[in-house]
Motif scaffolding. Structure first.
Motif, PDB file in Angstrom:
ATOM      1  N   THR A   1     -75.260 -35.963  34.630  1.00  0.00           N
ATOM      2  CA  THR A   1     -76.376 -35.735  35.537  1.00  0.00           C
ATOM      3  C   THR A   1     -76.997 -34.372  35.246  1.00  0.00           C
ATOM      4  O   THR A   1     -76.464 -33.602  34.428  1.00  0.00           O
ATOM      5  CB  THR A   1     -75.909 -35.859  37.004  1.00  0.00           C
ATOM      6  OG1 THR A   1     -77.041 -35.831  37.868  1.00  0.00           O
ATOM      7  CG2 THR A   1     -74.955 -34.747  37.378  1.00  0.00           C
ATOM      8  N   VAL A   2     -78.121 -34.097  35.889  1.00  0.00           N
ATOM      9  CA  VAL A   2     -78.810 -32.816  35.685  1.00  0.00           C
ATOM     10  C   VAL A   2     -79.581 -32.471  36.941  1.00  0.00           C
ATOM     11  O   VAL A   2     -80.103 -33.356  37.626  1.00  0.00           O
ATOM     12  CB  VAL A   2     -79.771 -32.894  34.464  1.00  0.00           C
ATOM     13  CG1 VAL A   2     -80.887 -33.918  34.701  1.00  0.00           C
ATOM     14  CG2 VAL A   2     -80.374 -31.530  34.136  1.00  0.00           C
ATOM     15  N   GLU A   3     -79.611 -31.183  37.239  1.00  0.00           N
ATOM     16  CA  GLU A   3     -80.476 -30.694  38.321  1.00  0.00           C
ATOM     17  C   GLU A   3     -80.990 -29.338  37.869  1.00  0.00           C
ATOM     18  O   GLU A   3     -80.192 -28.436  37.564  1.00  0.00           O
ATOM     19  CB  GLU A   3     -79.683 -30.584  39.619  1.00  0.00           C
ATOM     20  CG  GLU A   3     -80.565 -30.567  40.863  1.00  0.00           C
ATOM     21  CD  GLU A   3     -80.980 -29.168  41.264  1.00  0.00           C
ATOM     22  OE1 GLU A   3     -82.054 -29.036  41.887  1.00  0.00           O
ATOM     23  OE2 GLU A   3     -80.252 -28.207  40.968  1.00  0.00           O
TER      24      GLU A   3
ATOM     25  N   ARG B   1     -76.624 -28.943  33.740  1.00  0.00           N
ATOM     26  CA  ARG B   1     -76.185 -30.282  33.325  1.00  0.00           C
ATOM     27  C   ARG B   1     -74.700 -30.419  33.603  1.00  0.00           C
ATOM     28  O   ARG B   1     -73.971 -29.425  33.573  1.00  0.00           O
ATOM     29  CB  ARG B   1     -76.472 -30.484  31.840  1.00  0.00           C
ATOM     30  CG  ARG B   1     -77.925 -30.781  31.538  1.00  0.00           C
ATOM     31  CD  ARG B   1     -78.202 -30.844  30.060  1.00  0.00           C
ATOM     32  NE  ARG B   1     -78.361 -29.512  29.508  1.00  0.00           N
ATOM     33  CZ  ARG B   1     -79.513 -28.845  29.508  1.00  0.00           C
ATOM     34  NH1 ARG B   1     -80.591 -29.395  29.996  1.00  0.00           N
ATOM     35  NH2 ARG B   1     -79.568 -27.622  29.017  1.00  0.00           N
TER      36      ARG B   1
ATOM     37  N   VAL C   1     -73.338 -30.984  41.167  1.00  0.00           N
ATOM     38  CA  VAL C   1     -74.668 -31.143  40.555  1.00  0.00           C
ATOM     39  C   VAL C   1     -75.271 -32.486  40.982  1.00  0.00           C
ATOM     40  O   VAL C   1     -76.442 -32.554  41.381  1.00  0.00           O
ATOM     41  CB  VAL C   1     -74.577 -31.024  39.016  1.00  0.00           C
ATOM     42  CG1 VAL C   1     -75.941 -31.258  38.380  1.00  0.00           C
ATOM     43  CG2 VAL C   1     -74.038 -29.644  38.619  1.00  0.00           C
ATOM     44  N   ALA C   2     -74.471 -33.559  40.960  1.00  0.00           N
ATOM     45  CA  ALA C   2     -74.983 -34.898  41.290  1.00  0.00           C
ATOM     46  C   ALA C   2     -75.476 -34.973  42.735  1.00  0.00           C
ATOM     47  O   ALA C   2     -76.404 -35.726  43.043  1.00  0.00           O
ATOM     48  CB  ALA C   2     -73.890 -35.947  41.054  1.00  0.00           C
TER      49      ALA C   2
ATOM     50  N   ARG D   1     -77.193 -32.927  44.222  1.00  0.00           N
ATOM     51  CA  ARG D   1     -78.555 -32.395  44.316  1.00  0.00           C
ATOM     52  C   ARG D   1     -79.503 -33.106  43.349  1.00  0.00           C
ATOM     53  O   ARG D   1     -80.691 -32.812  43.311  1.00  0.00           O
ATOM     54  CB  ARG D   1     -78.568 -30.893  43.980  1.00  0.00           C
ATOM     55  CG  ARG D   1     -77.652 -30.038  44.829  1.00  0.00           C
ATOM     56  CD  ARG D   1     -77.889 -28.559  44.568  1.00  0.00           C
ATOM     57  NE  ARG D   1     -77.756 -28.187  43.168  1.00  0.00           N
ATOM     58  CZ  ARG D   1     -76.650 -27.695  42.608  1.00  0.00           C
ATOM     59  NH1 ARG D   1     -75.568 -27.521  43.346  1.00  0.00           N
ATOM     60  NH2 ARG D   1     -76.619 -27.374  41.343  1.00  0.00           N
ATOM     61  N   ALA D   2     -78.960 -34.027  42.527  1.00  0.00           N
ATOM     62  CA  ALA D   2     -79.734 -34.610  41.422  1.00  0.00           C
ATOM     63  C   ALA D   2     -80.445 -35.895  41.834  1.00  0.00           C
ATOM     64  O   ALA D   2     -80.061 -36.560  42.807  1.00  0.00           O
ATOM     65  CB  ALA D   2     -78.801 -34.902  40.250  1.00  0.00           C
ATOM     66  N   ASP D   3     -81.476 -36.255  41.071  1.00  0.00           N
ATOM     67  CA  ASP D   3     -82.185 -37.529  41.273  1.00  0.00           C
ATOM     68  C   ASP D   3     -81.730 -38.589  40.268  1.00  0.00           C
ATOM     69  O   ASP D   3     -81.938 -39.781  40.495  1.00  0.00           O
ATOM     70  CB  ASP D   3     -83.702 -37.341  41.083  1.00  0.00           C
ATOM     71  CG  ASP D   3     -84.273 -36.391  42.109  1.00  0.00           C
ATOM     72  OD1 ASP D   3     -83.835 -36.454  43.271  1.00  0.00           O
ATOM     73  OD2 ASP D   3     -85.135 -35.575  41.742  1.00  0.00           O
TER      74      ASP D   3
ATOM     75  N   VAL E   1     -81.915 -36.401  32.220  1.00  0.00           N
ATOM     76  CA  VAL E   1     -80.465 -36.673  32.278  1.00  0.00           C
ATOM     77  C   VAL E   1     -79.883 -36.731  30.862  1.00  0.00           C
ATOM     78  O   VAL E   1     -80.483 -37.354  29.964  1.00  0.00           O
ATOM     79  CB  VAL E   1     -80.181 -37.978  33.071  1.00  0.00           C
ATOM     80  CG1 VAL E   1     -80.650 -39.228  32.331  1.00  0.00           C
ATOM     81  CG2 VAL E   1     -78.703 -38.086  33.416  1.00  0.00           C
TER      82      VAL E   1
END
Ligand SMILES: Cc1cc2nc3c(=O)[nH]c(=O)nc-3n(C[C@H](O)[C@H](O)[C@H](O)COP(=O)(O)O)c2cc1C
Length: 180
Positions: free
Chosen positions: A28-30, A34, A65-66, A68-70, A111
């Motif tokens: 995932t990424v925000e 990563r 991180v996930a 806060r991630a989309d 991502v």
């Protein structure tokens, strides 16, 4: 099962060993951060519309991180990929940038798509379900599947000897930067 007092706990342990789930890497990424970790807790959870669920440990950098991630991506590991399982399952993004240690490409929303894992999908994060246990459930809406049709799944029994980067009960210490 780490609750020996639960009636049938030993029977469930035996059953779980026989079920021997397939292993995957969730990334995932925000922003510029990563993350990715090895998971055994994941499953398709609806047919139409198609939905997939992964359960991330609250101990993990990937969970933080996930949350806060989309976008998240799920990569299904081949039995031969012990190196990928070891990278994502024994190291933590709290200490090292795992994506700097493997080849990856930018997928939808940035991502990371791990190059050595051709059987995968990128997805939108729909909901995060937290009922207070040590893992939280992320329900995903896949955007596109990719696969080489040639996967011999890695199983839990292939990697059960690995020492996870974080035990499920671990929490960041200090819990906040301010507390330090
Ligand atoms: C065999 C095995 C299965 C695992 N299954 C999960 C899982 O289902 N969910 C999860 O969040 N972590 C799971 N982990 C733990 C993480 O992959 C591991 O703690 C990782 O180092 C966390 O990295 P991170 O802190 O960068 O997120 C598993 C680890 C191993 C070795």
């Amino acid at each position: 099962v780490s609750e020996p007092s639960l009636p049938g706990a030993e029977a469930f342990r035996t059953l779980a060993t026989r079920l021997d789930p397939a292993m995957a890497v969730v990334t995932t990424v925000e922003g510029n951060e990563r993350a990715g970790c090895l998971v055994g807790f994941h499953a398709q959870c609806s047919i139409a519309p198609f939905r997939y669920a992964v359960w991330l440990s609250k101990a993990n950098h990937t969970f933080r991180v996930a949350s806060r991630a989309d976008v998240l991506a799920v990569h299904f590991l081949d039995r031969s990929q012990i190196d990928v399982a070891t990278l994502f399952g024994t190291l933590s993004g709290d200490d090292v940038d795992k994506l700097a240690l493997c080849g990856w490409d930018r997928g939808p929303g940035g991502v990371p798509l791990v190059r050595s894992c051709p059987n995968r999908f990128a997805s939108r994060r729909l909901v995060l379900l937290d009922e207070g246990s040590d893992h939280a459930c992320f329900v995903l809406e896949p955007m596109a599947f990719e696969g080489d049709g040639d996967l011999v799944p890695m199983r839990l029994s292939d990697v059960a000897h690995l020492d996870a980067g974080h035990e499920a009960q671990e929490r960041p210490a200090p819990p906040t930067e301010r507390a330090s």
